[in-house]
Motif scaffolding. Sequence first.
Motif, PDB file in Angstrom:
ATOM      1  N   GLY A 140       1.638  -1.570   6.767  1.00  0.00           N
ATOM      2  CA  GLY A 140       0.672  -1.327   5.704  1.00  0.00           C
ATOM      3  C   GLY A 140       0.511  -2.530   4.801  1.00  0.00           C
ATOM      4  O   GLY A 140       1.166  -3.570   4.974  1.00  0.00           O
ATOM      5  N   PHE A 141      -0.363  -2.385   3.815  1.00  0.00           N
ATOM      6  CA  PHE A 141      -0.640  -3.439   2.838  1.00  0.00           C
ATOM      7  C   PHE A 141      -0.993  -2.771   1.514  1.00  0.00           C
ATOM      8  O   PHE A 141      -1.264  -1.559   1.465  1.00  0.00           O
ATOM      9  CB  PHE A 141      -1.814  -4.312   3.303  1.00  0.00           C
ATOM     10  CG  PHE A 141      -3.126  -3.583   3.346  1.00  0.00           C
ATOM     11  CD1 PHE A 141      -4.014  -3.626   2.281  1.00  0.00           C
ATOM     12  CD2 PHE A 141      -3.471  -2.813   4.457  1.00  0.00           C
ATOM     13  CE1 PHE A 141      -5.213  -2.919   2.312  1.00  0.00           C
ATOM     14  CE2 PHE A 141      -4.662  -2.107   4.498  1.00  0.00           C
ATOM     15  CZ  PHE A 141      -5.546  -2.158   3.429  1.00  0.00           C
ATOM     16  N   SER A 142      -1.004  -3.546   0.455  1.00  0.00           N
ATOM     17  CA  SER A 142      -1.409  -3.049  -0.855  1.00  0.00           C
ATOM     18  C   SER A 142      -2.548  -3.881  -1.419  1.00  0.00           C
ATOM     19  O   SER A 142      -2.730  -5.047  -1.040  1.00  0.00           O
ATOM     20  CB  SER A 142      -0.226  -3.082  -1.843  1.00  0.00           C
ATOM     21  OG  SER A 142       0.669  -2.017  -1.610  1.00  0.00           O
TER      22      SER A 142
ATOM     23  N   HIS B 187       5.202   4.685  15.679  1.00  0.00           N
ATOM     24  CA  HIS B 187       4.656   3.632  14.829  1.00  0.00           C
ATOM     25  C   HIS B 187       3.533   4.245  13.985  1.00  0.00           C
ATOM     26  O   HIS B 187       2.605   4.871  14.513  1.00  0.00           O
ATOM     27  CB  HIS B 187       4.114   2.469  15.657  1.00  0.00           C
ATOM     28  CG  HIS B 187       3.898   1.218  14.873  1.00  0.00           C
ATOM     29  ND1 HIS B 187       4.064  -0.040  15.397  1.00  0.00           N
ATOM     30  CD2 HIS B 187       3.524   1.021  13.566  1.00  0.00           C
ATOM     31  CE1 HIS B 187       3.813  -0.950  14.475  1.00  0.00           C
ATOM     32  NE2 HIS B 187       3.473  -0.325  13.356  1.00  0.00           N
ATOM     33  N   ILE B 188       3.623   4.059  12.663  1.00  0.00           N
ATOM     34  CA  ILE B 188       2.664   4.634  11.716  1.00  0.00           C
ATOM     35  C   ILE B 188       1.942   3.510  10.978  1.00  0.00           C
ATOM     36  O   ILE B 188       2.568   2.523  10.561  1.00  0.00           O
ATOM     37  CB  ILE B 188       3.381   5.546  10.696  1.00  0.00           C
ATOM     38  CG1 ILE B 188       3.993   6.748  11.407  1.00  0.00           C
ATOM     39  CG2 ILE B 188       2.434   6.007   9.588  1.00  0.00           C
ATOM     40  CD1 ILE B 188       4.899   7.582  10.534  1.00  0.00           C
ATOM     41  N   GLY B 189       0.630   3.659  10.819  1.00  0.00           N
ATOM     42  CA  GLY B 189      -0.140   2.742   9.990  1.00  0.00           C
ATOM     43  C   GLY B 189      -0.490   3.410   8.673  1.00  0.00           C
ATOM     44  O   GLY B 189      -0.882   4.589   8.649  1.00  0.00           O
ATOM     45  N   MET B 190      -0.322   2.693   7.564  1.00  0.00           N
ATOM     46  CA  MET B 190      -0.750   3.187   6.252  1.00  0.00           C
ATOM     47  C   MET B 190      -1.939   2.343   5.799  1.00  0.00           C
ATOM     48  O   MET B 190      -1.875   1.098   5.850  1.00  0.00           O
ATOM     49  CB  MET B 190       0.393   3.104   5.240  1.00  0.00           C
ATOM     50  CG  MET B 190       1.533   4.065   5.511  1.00  0.00           C
ATOM     51  SD  MET B 190       2.861   3.935   4.267  1.00  0.00           S
ATOM     52  CE  MET B 190       2.042   4.626   2.818  1.00  0.00           C
ATOM     53  N   TYR B 191      -2.987   3.025   5.311  1.00  0.00           N
ATOM     54  CA  TYR B 191      -4.227   2.291   5.040  1.00  0.00           C
ATOM     55  C   TYR B 191      -4.990   2.975   3.914  1.00  0.00           C
ATOM     56  O   TYR B 191      -5.338   4.156   4.002  1.00  0.00           O
ATOM     57  CB  TYR B 191      -5.090   2.270   6.298  1.00  0.00           C
ATOM     58  CG  TYR B 191      -6.157   1.195   6.328  1.00  0.00           C
ATOM     59  CD1 TYR B 191      -5.961   0.019   7.043  1.00  0.00           C
ATOM     60  CD2 TYR B 191      -7.365   1.355   5.661  1.00  0.00           C
ATOM     61  CE1 TYR B 191      -6.942  -0.968   7.092  1.00  0.00           C
ATOM     62  CE2 TYR B 191      -8.351   0.377   5.690  1.00  0.00           C
ATOM     63  CZ  TYR B 191      -8.137  -0.784   6.413  1.00  0.00           C
ATOM     64  OH  TYR B 191      -9.104  -1.760   6.453  1.00  0.00           O
ATOM     65  N   HIS B 192      -5.286   2.215   2.865  1.00  0.00           N
ATOM     66  CA  HIS B 192      -6.087   2.722   1.752  1.00  0.00           C
ATOM     67  C   HIS B 192      -7.468   2.081   1.840  1.00  0.00           C
ATOM     68  O   HIS B 192      -7.632   0.890   1.584  1.00  0.00           O
ATOM     69  CB  HIS B 192      -5.437   2.378   0.407  1.00  0.00           C
ATOM     70  CG  HIS B 192      -6.024   3.123  -0.758  1.00  0.00           C
ATOM     71  ND1 HIS B 192      -5.534   4.329  -1.193  1.00  0.00           N
ATOM     72  CD2 HIS B 192      -7.081   2.844  -1.561  1.00  0.00           C
ATOM     73  CE1 HIS B 192      -6.236   4.748  -2.223  1.00  0.00           C
ATOM     74  NE2 HIS B 192      -7.199   3.867  -2.462  1.00  0.00           N
TER      75      HIS B 192
END
Length: 400
Positions: free
Chosen positions: A134-136, A159-164
């Motif tokens: 992920g990223f911020s 494997h998990i992706g975090m995305y805003h």
Amino acid sequence: MRFLHSADLHIDRSFEGLHLLSEKVKAQLPAINQKVLHHLTNVALTEEVDFVLFAGDTFHQARPSLKVQHDFFTEINRLATAEIPVYMLFGNHDYYDPQRYWFSFPENVHLFESETVKTIEGVTKHGESYAISGFSYQHPWIEMDKVPTFPARKAVDYHIGMYHGDQAGTRYAPFSVSEMKHKGYDYWALGHIHVPKILSEQPPIIYPGTPQGKTKKETASGVVLADLTPQGAKIQQLSVAELFWETAHISLSGIREANEVLPRILQQVQSQRGRLLHLVIEDDQQLPSDWLRDAEKNEWISYLNERLAQLEPLQVIYGITASQTAAEKYTLAISEAYLAQSLKLYQDPDIFAEGLAELLQHPMIQRGIDQDSFKADVLAQTAALLQQTFDWAGDSYDHS
């Protein structure tokens, strides 16, 4: 592997569209957000999750207050005691600057601190390996698609992706579902959209919605409890809200005298859960046609809220609509198409901002509202008011 996926908590955002509240209710509302976070933590503990994901905009402000930070860390420390890790990124509202935090994040919190994608690996108590990428945000917006910068799937169990971000071509990290699927991840934990939305089932690409709706448009809210297995994913949408935006239909059947109306309303609005209510009054044909005038509605709302403040759980009224015939309309020799065209002009963010420049520049307004939803509400209410007040005769109007 089991985890809780939350996003857009906006823990320090006030409720919008509420007015004419009793002093008791005004004092109670700031604590609602803390109760929601407490409910969320309880779910994580009860369900014995392996970890919790916060996919951005946990805070509504880029500089959350000292009290808000303290309340948040109090709940996170409950997870730390249970040895539940937390993975947290920052969105466009709470974009990250370490100098804005008065406390150190607990050791169980793993932060994505940069706009550069990074990957954190871990192992559950049951020995399942996982990676989270992920990223911020470090600014109020990111205009580039970040999915291409995510790494290929790691050699882990999950494997998990975090995305805003938003699918639309916006300033908030636009992306495409096909790009995400191409990465081969097992789950994408999204944030930014405040209503629950499943963009894909294989693999799950999910917006959980906001845990607590802060406007009347956010009637659906919650968090996602996800179970990942080699055979696939099981997804549950869970409610952690403290207050629910609802429309309550109040029947005045059999009532002929105005002094019988208020007791009937107070009787019918009682509920087993906290609610923010728009009342729709029905079956009022036996009352005089002017039994509730528009000029009196605010007085009614204020009175009812004073009475309801004595009840538990909390019931708050923010609007009243009666079903009897609407007031007489005025006829205008203007086409209704002209109305639509005029309102469309104000959809332009620059034109809308110019018309309300002085209001929107006020610091209290900037902190208290989401300008996109504010614009939508203003234009919708303006259109409704014009439709209720005027008949648009256009060329058919008789000028004689």
